[in-house]
Design a protein around this motif. Structure first.
Motif, PDB file in Angstrom:
ATOM      1  N   ALA A   1      39.591  46.432  49.766  1.00  0.00           N
ATOM      2  CA  ALA A   1      40.410  46.371  50.984  1.00  0.00           C
ATOM      3  C   ALA A   1      39.658  45.710  52.143  1.00  0.00           C
ATOM      4  CB  ALA A   1      40.860  47.779  51.370  1.00  0.00           C
ATOM      5  N   ALA A   2      38.388  46.023  52.298  1.00  0.00           N
ATOM      6  CA  ALA A   2      37.638  45.597  53.485  1.00  0.00           C
ATOM      7  C   ALA A   2      37.618  44.082  53.670  1.00  0.00           C
ATOM      8  CB  ALA A   2      36.229  46.149  53.426  1.00  0.00           C
ATOM      9  N   LYS A   3      37.367  43.328  52.598  1.00  0.00           N
ATOM     10  CA  LYS A   3      37.320  41.865  52.769  1.00  0.00           C
ATOM     11  C   LYS A   3      38.132  41.163  51.686  1.00  0.00           C
ATOM     12  CE  LYS A   3      32.728  41.876  50.668  1.00  0.00           C
ATOM     13  NZ  LYS A   3      31.471  41.275  50.513  1.00  0.00           N
ATOM     14  N   SER A   4      39.324  41.704  51.459  1.00  0.00           N
ATOM     15  CA  SER A   4      40.111  41.221  50.324  1.00  0.00           C
ATOM     16  C   SER A   4      40.452  39.732  50.422  1.00  0.00           C
ATOM     17  CB  SER A   4      41.379  42.047  50.172  1.00  0.00           C
ATOM     18  OG  SER A   4      42.193  41.924  51.308  1.00  0.00           O
ATOM     19  N   LEU A   5      40.973  39.289  51.566  1.00  0.00           N
ATOM     20  CA  LEU A   5      41.430  37.909  51.643  1.00  0.00           C
ATOM     21  C   LEU A   5      40.265  36.919  51.659  1.00  0.00           C
ATOM     22  CD1 LEU A   5      44.564  38.123  53.941  1.00  0.00           C
ATOM     23  CD2 LEU A   5      44.438  38.028  51.455  1.00  0.00           C
ATOM     24  N   GLN A   6      39.144  37.375  52.232  1.00  0.00           N
ATOM     25  CA  GLN A   6      37.932  36.542  52.215  1.00  0.00           C
ATOM     26  C   GLN A   6      37.510  36.256  50.758  1.00  0.00           C
ATOM     27  OE1 GLN A   6      35.622  38.860  55.033  1.00  0.00           O
ATOM     28  NE2 GLN A   6      33.836  37.670  54.354  1.00  0.00           N
ATOM     29  N   LEU A   7      37.561  37.329  49.940  1.00  0.00           N
ATOM     30  CA  LEU A   7      37.166  37.174  48.532  1.00  0.00           C
ATOM     31  C   LEU A   7      38.200  36.372  47.741  1.00  0.00           C
ATOM     32  CD1 LEU A   7      35.549  40.624  47.781  1.00  0.00           C
ATOM     33  CD2 LEU A   7      34.475  38.385  47.463  1.00  0.00           C
TER      34      LEU A   7
ATOM     35  N   GLU B   1      39.935  33.967  48.915  1.00  0.00           N
ATOM     36  CA  GLU B   1      39.694  32.566  49.279  1.00  0.00           C
ATOM     37  C   GLU B   1      38.467  32.027  48.549  1.00  0.00           C
ATOM     38  OE1 GLU B   1      39.394  31.814  53.498  1.00  0.00           O
ATOM     39  OE2 GLU B   1      39.889  29.697  53.159  1.00  0.00           O
ATOM     40  N   HIS B   2      37.434  32.862  48.466  1.00  0.00           N
ATOM     41  CA  HIS B   2      36.222  32.429  47.782  1.00  0.00           C
ATOM     42  C   HIS B   2      36.510  32.114  46.304  1.00  0.00           C
ATOM     43  CE1 HIS B   2      32.035  32.124  46.608  1.00  0.00           C
ATOM     44  NE2 HIS B   2      32.351  32.862  45.562  1.00  0.00           N
ATOM     45  N   MET B   3      37.198  33.034  45.632  1.00  0.00           N
ATOM     46  CA  MET B   3      37.471  32.844  44.193  1.00  0.00           C
ATOM     47  C   MET B   3      38.408  31.646  43.970  1.00  0.00           C
ATOM     48  SD  MET B   3      35.624  35.036  42.728  1.00  0.00           S
ATOM     49  CE  MET B   3      34.645  36.387  43.340  1.00  0.00           C
ATOM     50  N   TYR B   4      39.368  31.505  44.872  1.00  0.00           N
ATOM     51  CA  TYR B   4      40.328  30.392  44.782  1.00  0.00           C
ATOM     52  C   TYR B   4      39.572  29.059  44.825  1.00  0.00           C
ATOM     53  CZ  TYR B   4      44.103  27.248  46.290  1.00  0.00           C
ATOM     54  OH  TYR B   4      44.990  26.207  46.405  1.00  0.00           O
ATOM     55  N   ASN B   5      38.643  28.946  45.766  1.00  0.00           N
ATOM     56  CA  ASN B   5      37.885  27.693  45.901  1.00  0.00           C
ATOM     57  C   ASN B   5      36.848  27.545  44.798  1.00  0.00           C
ATOM     58  OD1 ASN B   5      39.210  26.787  48.198  1.00  0.00           O
ATOM     59  ND2 ASN B   5      37.967  28.092  49.509  1.00  0.00           N
ATOM     60  N   HIS B   6      36.232  28.661  44.414  1.00  0.00           N
ATOM     61  CA  HIS B   6      35.136  28.592  43.445  1.00  0.00           C
ATOM     62  C   HIS B   6      35.614  28.141  42.062  1.00  0.00           C
ATOM     63  CE1 HIS B   6      31.256  29.638  41.696  1.00  0.00           C
ATOM     64  NE2 HIS B   6      31.932  30.166  40.688  1.00  0.00           N
ATOM     65  N   PHE B   7      36.722  28.713  41.601  1.00  0.00           N
ATOM     66  CA  PHE B   7      37.147  28.423  40.223  1.00  0.00           C
ATOM     67  C   PHE B   7      38.158  27.278  40.118  1.00  0.00           C
ATOM     68  CE2 PHE B   7      35.591  32.820  39.641  1.00  0.00           C
ATOM     69  CZ  PHE B   7      34.718  32.589  38.587  1.00  0.00           C
ATOM     70  N   GLY B   8      38.791  26.923  41.222  1.00  0.00           N
ATOM     71  CA  GLY B   8      39.752  25.819  41.173  1.00  0.00           C
ATOM     72  C   GLY B   8      40.813  26.054  40.123  1.00  0.00           C
ATOM     73  N   ASP B   9      41.108  25.038  39.350  1.00  0.00           N
ATOM     74  CA  ASP B   9      42.217  25.069  38.405  1.00  0.00           C
ATOM     75  C   ASP B   9      41.931  25.935  37.159  1.00  0.00           C
ATOM     76  OD1 ASP B   9      44.829  24.093  37.991  1.00  0.00           O
ATOM     77  OD2 ASP B   9      44.036  22.854  36.351  1.00  0.00           O
ATOM     78  N   GLU B  10      40.655  26.261  36.935  1.00  0.00           N
ATOM     79  CA  GLU B  10      40.322  27.051  35.724  1.00  0.00           C
ATOM     80  C   GLU B  10      40.878  28.479  35.830  1.00  0.00           C
ATOM     81  OE1 GLU B  10      36.150  27.791  35.089  1.00  0.00           O
ATOM     82  OE2 GLU B  10      36.468  28.301  32.962  1.00  0.00           O
ATOM     83  N   VAL B  11      40.862  29.032  37.052  1.00  0.00           N
ATOM     84  CA  VAL B  11      41.391  30.387  37.277  1.00  0.00           C
ATOM     85  C   VAL B  11      42.457  30.269  38.366  1.00  0.00           C
ATOM     86  CG1 VAL B  11      40.827  32.759  37.929  1.00  0.00           C
ATOM     87  CG2 VAL B  11      39.147  31.393  36.670  1.00  0.00           C
ATOM     88  N   MET B  12      43.709  30.261  37.938  1.00  0.00           N
ATOM     89  CA  MET B  12      44.813  30.035  38.888  1.00  0.00           C
ATOM     90  C   MET B  12      45.190  31.360  39.549  1.00  0.00           C
ATOM     91  SD  MET B  12      47.034  27.497  36.452  1.00  0.00           S
ATOM     92  CE  MET B  12      46.464  28.074  34.861  1.00  0.00           C
ATOM     93  N   MET B  13      45.226  31.347  40.881  1.00  0.00           N
ATOM     94  CA  MET B  13      45.376  32.608  41.615  1.00  0.00           C
ATOM     95  C   MET B  13      46.796  33.154  41.587  1.00  0.00           C
ATOM     96  SD  MET B  13      43.410  34.757  43.033  1.00  0.00           S
ATOM     97  CE  MET B  13      41.884  34.089  43.697  1.00  0.00           C
ATOM     98  N   HIS B  14      46.922  34.356  41.089  1.00  0.00           N
ATOM     99  CA  HIS B  14      48.192  35.095  41.110  1.00  0.00           C
ATOM    100  C   HIS B  14      47.879  36.476  41.679  1.00  0.00           C
ATOM    101  CE1 HIS B  14      51.096  37.714  38.439  1.00  0.00           C
ATOM    102  NE2 HIS B  14      51.401  37.800  39.710  1.00  0.00           N
ATOM    103  N   LEU B  15      48.498  36.800  42.815  1.00  0.00           N
ATOM    104  CA  LEU B  15      48.240  38.081  43.474  1.00  0.00           C
ATOM    105  C   LEU B  15      49.498  38.942  43.490  1.00  0.00           C
ATOM    106  CD1 LEU B  15      46.389  36.750  46.662  1.00  0.00           C
ATOM    107  CD2 LEU B  15      45.317  37.631  44.569  1.00  0.00           C
TER     108      LEU B  15
END
Ligand code: FAD
Length: 443
Positions: free
Chosen positions: A340-346, A348-362
């Motif tokens: 909860a504390a830094k959810s959106l920060q993380l 964003e980090h994962m979204y940028n770090h993995f790019g197309d290999e890990v597609m973000m679904h929340l």
């Protein structure tokens, strides 16, 4: 077939028994097929026979026979679980609960039903009284309430009510034991946790008492965004808007919406989408919030119209993975929870770090009162090693992973098996016949 099984079958006269190999094999299967890791580990695992009781007295008879002849029992609802929970590792009886589907009673805010009833069938009845189940998996049209409690965790509605494991979301469970003389035990209050999410290793649930929520007319909405983080922030803000009643807030990074063929016209190529179920009285307040985050409402259906087609909910939660895999079977998924504390920060980090290999679904849901994004990210699978590396990277950065690529309870979401569940198992399953092989400490 062993002599024990023959004798067992003979002792179950009057109860539906399936021995035909192809049908038994079908009833030994579930949706672990979303995981290439589990597919190779569970290949060829089948039960010997399937039994379909219609009432609790028959369940007691099956339990007595299995205890007597020491035959393993794998309980099964609709078989939509994703971790091979109802794939029998050591043969034996598949106990199919789907014929036990009575609604025993409905009162304001609470219902009592048999374990094999489909979730959608409960809703159909309770809505006549203005109530509905508080949360359901996206498989609610096929999944059973017993299977949801023993094998699931939450879903549509969890943005209001949290998860099944939260106090108050299950009121009582009635359980049949696998002792020499099987008993019926009623668990109430915190005692329900002894069996909640225990994968059918410690008792056969025959009845369930669940709390209900008010059945609003739910509107369905799609909002699209040019920027992924704007979509995620919008979802978070809506979840935190305490006066607006939402039932579903799902966020999909591009290109995930491309997998939703039926909805292409509402989601321009390259945009990111948020799917909502919102109580109709809250709808008027939505455009202002959408505007604040730079989104566009591209689809809006009021409740009566939404009830006609495929529900938007059937593109969310793990249905997203299902749709993606229909197009590309090389796709698998993660289950994660951002702190909860830094959810959106993380995020964003994962979204940028993995790019197309890990597609973000929340999927936004409520954890201890806070609105938190859970991730059911889609992964372009290459090797088991790489998949583990991806999960490790998340954990190292403080994202909790509930590994969906294991059939061992402790290696999945809960990390350790609840000691209360183990104590209860010792009492109700002294011969360790229930779903054997699914827990490390019980090997
Ligand atoms: P089953 O798969 O038949 O059983 C699940 C487990 O419960 C097994 O271990 C079984 O032994 C045990 N069990 C079943 N009945 C009983 C009983 N009467 N007594 C004791 N043990 C029993 N899950 C979610 O939580 N949220 C989601 O949004 C979600 N979305 C999904 C989407 C897709 C496309 C798929 C394939 C799966 C999804 N799941 C989700 C997982 C699964 O659908 C749900 O958890 C569902 O509720 C399981 O119900 P079932 O009747 O199919 O259970």
């Amino acid at each position: 077939m062993t002599t024990n099984l023959h004798t067992l079958i003979n002792s179950l006269e009057g109860i539906e028994i399936i021995t035909e190999a192809a049908q038994v094999a079908k009833l030994s299967h579930d949706y672990h097929t979303f995981s290439p890791v589990l597919v190779s580990k569970l290949e060829g695992k089948v039960g010997d026979i399937a039994v379909r009781p219609t009432r609790e007295a028959e369940v007691l008879k099956v339990a007595a026979a299995c205890a007597k002849y020491r035959v393993p029992v794998t309980v099964r609802g609709a078989g939509t679980g994703n971790y091979g929970q109802c794939v029998p590792l050591h043969g034996g009886v598949i106990l199919d609960m789907t014929r036990m589907q009575k609604i025993l009673w409905v009162k304001p805010g609470v219902a009592r039903v048999e374990a094999g009833i489909k979730l959608a069938a409960i809703d159909k009845k309770t809505r006549e009284f203005g109530w509905e189940i508080r949360m359901a998996p996206s498989t609610y049209r096929t999944a059973t309430i017993g299977g949801f409690i023993a094998g699931g965790s939450g879903g549509i509605g969890s943005i209001q009510y949290g998860s099944l494991r939260d106090r108050g979301n299950i009121l009582a469970l009635r359980v049949v034991t696998l002792e020499d003389e099987p008993r019926v035990i009623e668990l109430r209050g915190d005692d329900v946790q002894k069996v909640n999410h225990a994968w059918g290793i410690n008792g056969i649930i025959t009845e369930v008492e669940i709390p209900l929520g008010p059945a609003y007319p739910w509107a369905e909405v799609i909002v699209t965004f040019d920027d992924f983080m704007a979509a995620a922030k919008f979802g978070h803000a809506l979840g935190n808007a305490d006066g607006m009643i939402s039932k579903l807030i799902s966020v999909f990074a591009s290109p995930i919406p491309r997998y939703f063929h039926a909805l292409q016209q509402y989601i321009p190529e390259g945009t990111h989408a948020v799917f909502l179920m919102l109580a109709e009285p809250s709808l008027e307040l939505l455009p202002g919030l959408v505007q604040r985050y730079g989104g566009q409402i591209t689809y809006e259906k009021l409740a009566p119209e939404a009830a006609k087609g495929t529900p938007l909910a059937e593109f969310t939660w793990n249905h997203t993975t299902l749709h993606a895999r229909t197009v590309d079977t090389g796709i698998t998924y993660l289950q994660s929870m951002f702190p909860a504390a830094k959810s959106l920060q993380l995020v964003e980090h994962m979204y940028n770090h993995f790019g197309d290999e890990v597609m973000m679904h929340l999927e936004f849901f409520r954890v201890n009162g806070a609105v938190v994004p859970g991730g059911l990210q889609l992964v372009r699978y290459t090797t088991e090693e790489r998949l583990n590396e991806i999960m490790r990277y998340h954990e190292e950065h403080g994202v909790t992973i509930a590994n969906p690529h294991t059939y061992i309870i402790e290696d999945g979401g809960r990390k350790v098996i609840d000691p209360e569940q183990l104590k209860f198992k010792e009492i109700v399953d002294p011969y360790r016949l229930m779903n054997p092989g699914k827990s490390k400490v019980l090997q």
